[in-house]
Design a protein around this motif. Structure first.
Motif, PDB file in Angstrom:
ATOM      1  N   MET A  19       9.826  -3.650   8.085  1.00 41.33           N
ATOM      2  CA  MET A  19       9.765  -3.297   7.550  1.00 41.33           C
ATOM      3  C   MET A  19       9.628  -1.686   8.397  1.00 41.33           C
ATOM      4  N   LYS A  20       9.668  -1.654   9.616  1.00 40.34           N
ATOM      5  CA  LYS A  20      10.224  -0.034  10.103  1.00 40.34           C
ATOM      6  C   LYS A  20      11.343   0.044   9.664  1.00 40.34           C
ATOM      7  N   GLY A  21      12.248  -0.222   9.348  1.00 35.94           N
ATOM      8  CA  GLY A  21      13.727  -0.373   9.100  1.00 35.94           C
ATOM      9  C   GLY A  21      13.368   0.236   7.291  1.00 35.94           C
ATOM     10  N   ALA A  22      12.239  -0.286   6.598  1.00 30.18           N
ATOM     11  CA  ALA A  22      12.452  -0.023   5.292  1.00 30.18           C
ATOM     12  C   ALA A  22      11.494   0.928   5.434  1.00 30.18           C
ATOM     13  N   PHE A  23      10.687   1.492   6.113  1.00 32.77           N
ATOM     14  CA  PHE A  23       9.837   2.221   5.938  1.00 32.77           C
ATOM     15  C   PHE A  23      10.737   4.022   6.581  1.00 32.77           C
ATOM     16  N   SER A  24      11.688   3.796   7.122  1.00 34.12           N
ATOM     17  CA  SER A  24      12.711   4.762   7.959  1.00 34.12           C
ATOM     18  C   SER A  24      12.835   5.511   6.537  1.00 34.12           C
ATOM     19  N   ARG A  39      10.545   5.461   0.017  1.00 35.44           N
ATOM     20  CA  ARG A  39       9.623   4.117   0.947  1.00 35.44           C
ATOM     21  C   ARG A  39       8.431   4.626   0.974  1.00 35.44           C
ATOM     22  N   GLU A  40       8.232   4.939   1.760  1.00 31.69           N
ATOM     23  CA  GLU A  40       6.858   6.186   2.562  1.00 31.69           C
ATOM     24  C   GLU A  40       5.975   6.705   1.096  1.00 31.69           C
ATOM     25  N   LEU A  41       6.916   7.603   0.402  1.00 27.69           N
ATOM     26  CA  LEU A  41       6.495   8.201  -0.574  1.00 27.69           C
ATOM     27  C   LEU A  41       4.948   6.972  -1.831  1.00 27.69           C
ATOM     28  N   ASP A  42       6.214   5.980  -2.291  1.00 28.22           N
ATOM     29  CA  ASP A  42       5.521   5.140  -2.756  1.00 28.22           C
ATOM     30  C   ASP A  42       4.675   4.439  -2.487  1.00 28.22           C
ATOM     31  N   TYR A  43       4.776   3.772  -1.011  1.00 26.40           N
ATOM     32  CA  TYR A  43       3.153   3.380  -0.379  1.00 26.40           C
ATOM     33  C   TYR A  43       2.170   4.064  -0.466  1.00 26.40           C
ATOM     34  N   GLN A  44       2.153   5.432   0.179  1.00 23.86           N
ATOM     35  CA  GLN A  44       0.929   6.536  -0.045  1.00 23.86           C
ATOM     36  C   GLN A  44       0.648   6.109  -1.146  1.00 23.86           C
ATOM     37  N   ALA A  45       1.227   6.331  -2.459  1.00 23.35           N
ATOM     38  CA  ALA A  45       1.142   7.039  -3.767  1.00 23.35           C
ATOM     39  C   ALA A  45       0.824   5.400  -4.429  1.00 23.35           C
ATOM     40  N   SER A  46       1.120   4.427  -3.743  1.00 24.93           N
ATOM     41  CA  SER A  46       0.048   3.488  -4.623  1.00 24.93           C
ATOM     42  C   SER A  46      -0.944   2.859  -4.209  1.00 24.93           C
ATOM     43  N   LYS A  47      -1.190   3.486  -2.479  1.00 22.34           N
ATOM     44  CA  LYS A  47      -2.683   3.442  -1.655  1.00 22.34           C
ATOM     45  C   LYS A  47      -3.290   4.126  -3.274  1.00 22.34           C
ATOM     46  N   ILE A  48      -3.508   5.808  -3.147  1.00 18.30           N
ATOM     47  CA  ILE A  48      -3.939   5.883  -3.726  1.00 18.30           C
ATOM     48  C   ILE A  48      -4.299   5.648  -5.666  1.00 18.30           C
ATOM     49  N   LEU A  49      -3.534   5.583  -6.123  1.00 15.58           N
ATOM     50  CA  LEU A  49      -3.170   5.217  -7.333  1.00 15.58           C
ATOM     51  C   LEU A  49      -4.480   3.679  -7.663  1.00 15.58           C
ATOM     52  N   PHE A  50      -4.453   2.612  -6.318  1.00 15.85           N
ATOM     53  CA  PHE A  50      -4.673   1.586  -6.885  1.00 15.85           C
ATOM     54  C   PHE A  50      -6.035   1.546  -5.092  1.00 15.85           C
ATOM     55  N   PRO A  51      -6.406   1.900  -5.898  1.00 12.22           N
ATOM     56  CA  PRO A  51      -8.032   1.842  -4.209  1.00 12.22           C
ATOM     57  C   PRO A  51      -8.542   0.625  -3.761  1.00 12.22           C
ATOM     58  N   ASP A  52      -8.651   0.372  -5.401  1.00 12.50           N
ATOM     59  CA  ASP A  52      -9.132  -1.152  -5.411  1.00 12.50           C
ATOM     60  C   ASP A  52      -8.688  -2.782  -5.813  1.00 12.50           C
ATOM     61  N   ASN A  53      -7.664  -2.361  -5.901  1.00  8.50           N
ATOM     62  CA  ASN A  53      -6.638  -3.561  -5.811  1.00  8.50           C
ATOM     63  C   ASN A  53      -5.369  -4.452  -5.441  1.00  8.50           C
ATOM     64  N   PRO A  58       4.280  -1.393   8.861  1.00  7.30           N
ATOM     65  CA  PRO A  58       4.548  -1.488  10.534  1.00  7.30           C
ATOM     66  C   PRO A  58       3.755  -1.058  11.453  1.00  7.30           C
ATOM     67  N   THR A  59       2.604  -0.703  11.023  1.00  9.75           N
ATOM     68  CA  THR A  59       1.476  -0.159  12.350  1.00  9.75           C
ATOM     69  C   THR A  59       0.504  -1.595  11.631  1.00  9.75           C
ATOM     70  N   GLU A  60       0.859  -2.008  11.115  1.00  9.11           N
ATOM     71  CA  GLU A  60      -0.488  -3.100  10.464  1.00  9.11           C
ATOM     72  C   GLU A  60       0.210  -3.983  10.553  1.00  9.11           C
ATOM     73  N   SER A  69       3.068  12.810   5.521  1.00  5.97           N
ATOM     74  CA  SER A  69       3.781  13.247   5.991  1.00  5.97           C
ATOM     75  C   SER A  69       4.942  12.041   6.420  1.00  5.97           C
ATOM     76  N   TYR A  70       5.871  12.582   6.040  1.00 10.24           N
ATOM     77  CA  TYR A  70       6.854  11.343   7.045  1.00 10.24           C
ATOM     78  C   TYR A  70       7.618  12.074   8.039  1.00 10.24           C
ATOM     79  N   PRO A  71       8.179  11.226   8.818  1.00 11.46           N
ATOM     80  CA  PRO A  71       8.386  12.156  10.388  1.00 11.46           C
ATOM     81  C   PRO A  71       9.796  12.356  10.429  1.00 11.46           C
ATOM     82  N   VAL A  72      10.668  13.431  11.029  1.00 10.00           N
ATOM     83  CA  VAL A  72      12.378  14.040  11.106  1.00 10.00           C
ATOM     84  C   VAL A  72      11.595  14.075  12.403  1.00 10.00           C
ATOM     85  N   PRO A  73      12.833  14.181  12.869  1.00  9.51           N
ATOM     86  CA  PRO A  73      13.289  14.682  14.295  1.00  9.51           C
ATOM     87  C   PRO A  73      12.462  16.343  14.709  1.00  9.51           C
TER      88      PRO A  73
END
Length: 995
Positions: free
Chosen positions: A191-196, A200-214, A224-226, A297-301
């Motif tokens: 998942m560290k690789g997937a969230f590079s 994938r990060e955009l999909d995660y952040q959008a889903s978190k906001i669209l579906f806060p309760d399910n 990765p951090t969770e 945000s997403y990380p860049v060097p």
């Protein structure tokens, strides 16, 4: 899990009588082997009798698609509902395949991959499902696979062995009491690789906001951090809650005996369970009162350019997947609004200068999502992005969709539905029917596409789609406008927080606890390296060599001619579809035009022609063909890397009745494309550059392997020029300097077309029946008459491989470490036994050292008949340790030993990679590939004979060859900028892949 598939399964051309006979004996409301038949009917869309059962004692559901297809599928799925970002269902999917009561080896899955004739073997986790599909064309193997998978999900060893969670999920690791504590685990690094990937990060952040309760608001794969928050107790309770037969959905597909299947499943497993009254439900997310707006945000060097590197996204929650009419309609809408070449939203954003590319998808789950996404934009474009999209959709609603565009989109969709061009039809059914099965208790719902198709065709004479856009897009408050922007140094902040977390954990340990952690680390590694006992391995059912056919599947070609043009005909019934391939010899081009030929493959069919605008052309292709695309194919003659046969392939398919129109359109595209439309060319070039950059960012393993090949192989240099970093740099330079160099770009594209599309440079090929062949020839003759026939001479190319040993710095959180060379350059000859060697190294040595012990998502090798060898790791937390493991391969081979049973397992696993099912078009493409590479039946027979006769001594005897390859010390690493810099001394040079 983003999934963009239409809820349908394609028509299978199978024997109607056979499947009718299999289902005719079963009567509704009767019980068979513990299963009560609830419903049965013939489903014409899959051309099979379909039977729906309920197991009375356990509550398990079973659906049989009695197709007359030897490629049988068994699949068991569970509705899984994660509550956190721990990745619990994903880690569970990995873990249950790590040993069970009846099969007490460390990983039955890995043993099966070593030695089964499976045609499909995997497990997958989605946002609401965990599913375990296996397929085989061998009856005995099919029941073996079913047995192992049922035991895995119901009799898993996770209850007795916490090391499984530690290995597959996460654990603390420390080599020395004075050393650092780190996180390790297969899924953690996967998942560290997937969230590079920023998307994938955009999909995660959008889903978190669209579906806060399910459940759709959390990452089923794991953030990765969770992931390190997952406890053993929570993990075990998750299995107890969701892995009960009452929450299972069993799909059987193919020609296996249904009585035997049900008897086995009942007697071996389900009879041991009582029905549970607990029902797994997923509550609907309450709609918003108004659209939400967010910026993440997403990380860049550090020091990276952030201009034009943001993502803008509009998301809408639209109905439910059980509304199949709505879903099919929105699959048309996404194409008509955004994806079509002249789609109004695409053109409006292009006109507004917002981003470099736009895409749209419709993902079906209990609550569907439609997303319109722009990449390579800027945060300040967010409000204008929304305004342009909404105003354009308002205009579409007011003026109506272009009906010819809709006709073309629906025609292409219907073509795909009826064609059935996939060898894994059971998998297609599994993913087509589970939404209706899960959420409407109707496994037929996703299969019967005729009624929804008829309904969506009503849009050709009504305002149905416009009304849906008004209701579900413009008037829909359950929506989100989100920007994902690059943040230099963000990864350093994330890493610092993780490192502090680990340091605090270490500081909390007493000295005895630290020593225990060191001891536990060593014990886990020792366990991971420990081989299964012969007694444990003997529990895994396997075939014998007698179960394997010694014959090679050969697809004969008839060499013909039409108007002096060579024609290759693969003759097989293809449902009146002509699968056409036009091969133009790329060696007609001077070397400097090779990358322009690759660029041209991204342009043809998308530019104006003499008779059509690009939008009209897209419509014509959709209405009259089943597809058109161009590509570069490179064939290696007689497995000699110094003898390339590069081809420019024009691929199209159509029904026999549309053959003449198909060739008319091909002629139009190849001979009259207008490369001098400067604005359109700039738009396509910009879009292509954005797509290439996305590929470079998200396909680290492909980038590294292509780069490695260029270090030692002329063909590798060519591949790098046409699909690697060199090509990315070429296309980026063209885009950045387009205005200054557009005349030269246009001139070179025109020159490429003039040199390539020549009658003297063409070999035509077709896959169809003898009865359909005349239609192909009629179209071909009209086409060739329009081609230039000026004399051509073959260009002289000179490729000079250089062993650069580069470190490729990126924003990836993990590494892709590759090493290799060509053994023929060292004086060795290819032998089919090398395929078994590769199976042993990939499925045994590298699997253990790189994945199980090292914590990478994968480790594997490749040995080609051309002599090319590579060792590779995938989503790897390590770098130098992985190179050391590659270099230790000769030691492994020197000590290698295996009895006859183990060697048989490896041989069977090797054969399974050769003998998969293929569609008619795939058979034809294989035949054409063999023709251009000059691969003979005798060669393939010799290879198969060598495989079947491979001994442990043969494997051991290849030790010197592997050692000589590795001592060339040629490698490439794509990875995090931090890891590359930490190990900069091992590289000849370091480069940033995307600046």
């Amino acid at each position: 899990m983003k999934k963009t598939f239409i809820p349908l399964v394609l028509t299978v051309l199978i024997g109607l009588v056979g499947c009718m006979q299999q289902g005719s004996k079963y009567q509704v409301d009767q019980v068979y082997n513990g299963f009560k038949l609830i419903e049965k009917r013939f489903v014409k869309e899959v051309n099979a009798e379909c039977l729906y059962f309920m197991h009375e004692k356990s509550g398990a559901r079973l659906f049989k698609v009695a197709a007359d297809d030897p490629n049988k599928l068994f699949n068991i799925a569970f509705k899984t509902v994660p509550e956190h970002d721990y990745g619990t269902p994903h880690i569970m999917e990995h873990s249950v395949l790590n040993g069970s009561t009846n099969f007490p080896v460390k990983s039955p899955f890995d043993v099966l991959t070593k030695g089964s004739l499976n045609t499909f073997l995997n497990a997958m986790t989605g946002s609401d499902i965990t599913t375990y599909p296996v397929a085989s064309m061998n009856d005995k193997d099919y029941f073996n696979l079913m047995h192992v998978y049922l035991d895995a999900v119901f009799n898993t060893r996770i209850y007795d062995d916490p090391r499984i969670l530690q290995q597959e999920g996460w654990h603390h690791e420390m080599d020395d009491v004075n050393g650092e504590v780190v996180y390790k685990g297969v899924v953690y690094n996967e998942m560290k690789g997937a969230f590079s990937s920023p998307t994938r990060e955009l999909d995660y952040q959008a889903s978190k906001i669209l579906f806060p309760d399910n459940t759709y608001g959390v990452s089923s794969g794991g953030y990765p951090t969770e992931i390190p928050k997952l406890t053993y107790e929570y993990f075990i309770n998750f299995h107890k809650k969701f892995y009960h037969p009452s929450n299972s959905y069993i799909l059987l597909y193919g020609d296996a005996n249904l009585d035997k299947e049900m008897a086995f499943i009942n007697e071996q497993y389900l009879i041991n369970y009582d029905k549970s009254d607990k029902k797994v439900e997923i509550p609907l997310q309450k709609p918003f009162d108004a659209m939400k707006v967010a910026e993440k945000s997403y990380p860049v060097p550090v020091g990276a350019d952030t201009e034009d590197k943001s993502y803008l996204s509009l998301n809408f929650v639209i109905g439910q997947s059980t509304d199949v009419d709505l879903c099919l309609a929105f699959n048309v809408i996404t194409e008509a609004l955004v994806e079509h070449e002249s789609a109004p939203v695409r053109l409006a954003l292009q006109e507004a200068g917002i981003g470099k590319d736009v895409s749209c998808y419709f993902a079906e789950s209990k609550q569907n999502i439609m997303e319109i996404q722009v990449q390579n934009a800027n945060p300040e474009d967010q409000a204008r992005f929304k305004e342009v999209v909404f105003s354009t959709i308002k205009k579409v609603i007011s003026e109506g969709f272009d009906k010819e565009t809709l006709e073309g989109i629906i025609n292409r969709m219907e073509f795909r539905m009826r064609e059935g061009d996939t060898p894994q039809k059971g998998i297609m059914i599994a993913f087509s029917n589970y939404q209706g099965w899960f959420f409407a208790d109707d496994p037929f719902l996703g299969l019967e596409y005729e009624a929804p198709l008829a309904h969506v065709k009503e849009s050709l004479t009504s305002n149905m789609l416009e009304e849906l856009c008004q209701k579900h897009i413009l008037d829909n408050p359950h929506a989100l406008l989100i920007t994902l922007k690059p943040e230099p140094g963000l990864q350093d902040k994330i890493d610092a927080k993780v490192n502090q977390e680990l340091a605090d954990y270490k500081a909390s340990l007493a000295i005895d606890d630290k020593q225990k952690l060191v001891d536990d680390t060593k014990a886990l590694i020792a366990y991971q390296k420990e081989e299964d006992s012969p007694e444990a391995l003997a529990t895994i059912p396997m075939l014998t060599l007698a179960d394997i056919s010694p014959e090679v599947e050969w697809y004969p070609i008839e060499e013909k001619q039409a108007e002096s043009v060579p024609v290759l005909h693969y003759n097989e019934f293809s449902s009146n579809i002509l699968y056409s391939k036009l091969y133009f010899d790329l060696s007609a081009l001077p070397q400097d035009l090779i990358p322009y030929a690759k660029l041209q493959t991204a342009l043809l069919g998308k530019l104006n022609t003499a008779s059509y605008t690009y939008g009209e052309l897209d419509n014509q292709l959709n209405i009259h063909t089943g597809g058109f695309h161009t590509s570069l194919n490179n064939y290696i003659e007689e497995n000699n890397i110094h003898q390339m046969t590069p081809k420019y392939a024009v691929t199209a398919k159509a029904t026999e009745a549309k053959s003449e129109k198909m060739f008319e359109l091909i002629t139009e595209i190849l001979t009259t494309t207008k490369y001098d439309d400067e604005e359109r060319l700039k738009s396509l070039l910009t879009r292509h550059q954005a797509g290439t950059e996305s590929y470079i960012k998200n396909r680290g393993i492909n980038v590294a392997l292509t780069r490695l090949g260029s270090y030692y192989s002329p063909a590798g240099v060519y591949n790098e020029m046409t699909s690697g970093l060199d090509y990315y740099q070429f296309i980026t330079e063209l885009t950045d300097n387009y205005d200054a160099n557009k005349e030269e770009i246009i001139e070179k594209l025109q020159m490429t077309a003039e040199l390539l599309f020549n009658r003297n440079n063409l070999t035509a090929a077709v896959t169809c029946s003898e009865a359909n062949y005349p239609a192909f020839i009629n179209g071909l003759e009209g086409f060739t008459a329009q081609l230039s026939d000026m004399p051509l001479k073959q260009a002289s190319w000179k490729f000079e491989p250089v062993a650069k040993n580069e470190g490729l710095k990126s924003s990836s959180k993990v590494q892709y470490v590759v090493k290799g060379y060509n053994f023929k350059e060292l004086g060795y000859d290819y032998n089919g036994k090398m395929r078994v060697l590769n199976q042993i190294l990939s499925r045994d040595y590298l699997q253990t050292q790189i994945r199980v012990v090292g914590g990478a998502y994968g480790g594997f090798s490749g040995f080609s008949a051309t002599g090319n060898v590579y060792f590779a790791s995938y989503r790897d937390p390590n770098l130098t340790e992985t190179l050391e493991n590659y270099d230790a391969t000769p030691d492994f081979l020197n000590e290698f030993s295996a009895d006859d049973t183990e060697m048989t397992r490896f041989i069977i696993g090797t054969i399974s990679r050769l003998d998969g099912p293929m569609t008619v078009s795939q058979k034809g493409n294989t035949a054409f590939s063999r023709y251009f590479s000059k691969t003979s039946l005798e060669e393939l027979k010799a290879e198969r004979t060598a495989i079947l006769s491979t001994s442990a001594e043969d494997i051991k005897g290849m030790n010197k060859m592997v050692n000589d390859v590795l001592t060339k010390d040629i490698y490439c690493v794509y990875g995090s900028d931090t890891k590359i810099e930490e190990n900069k001394d091992i590289f000849n040079s370091i480069m940033q892949v995307v600046k």
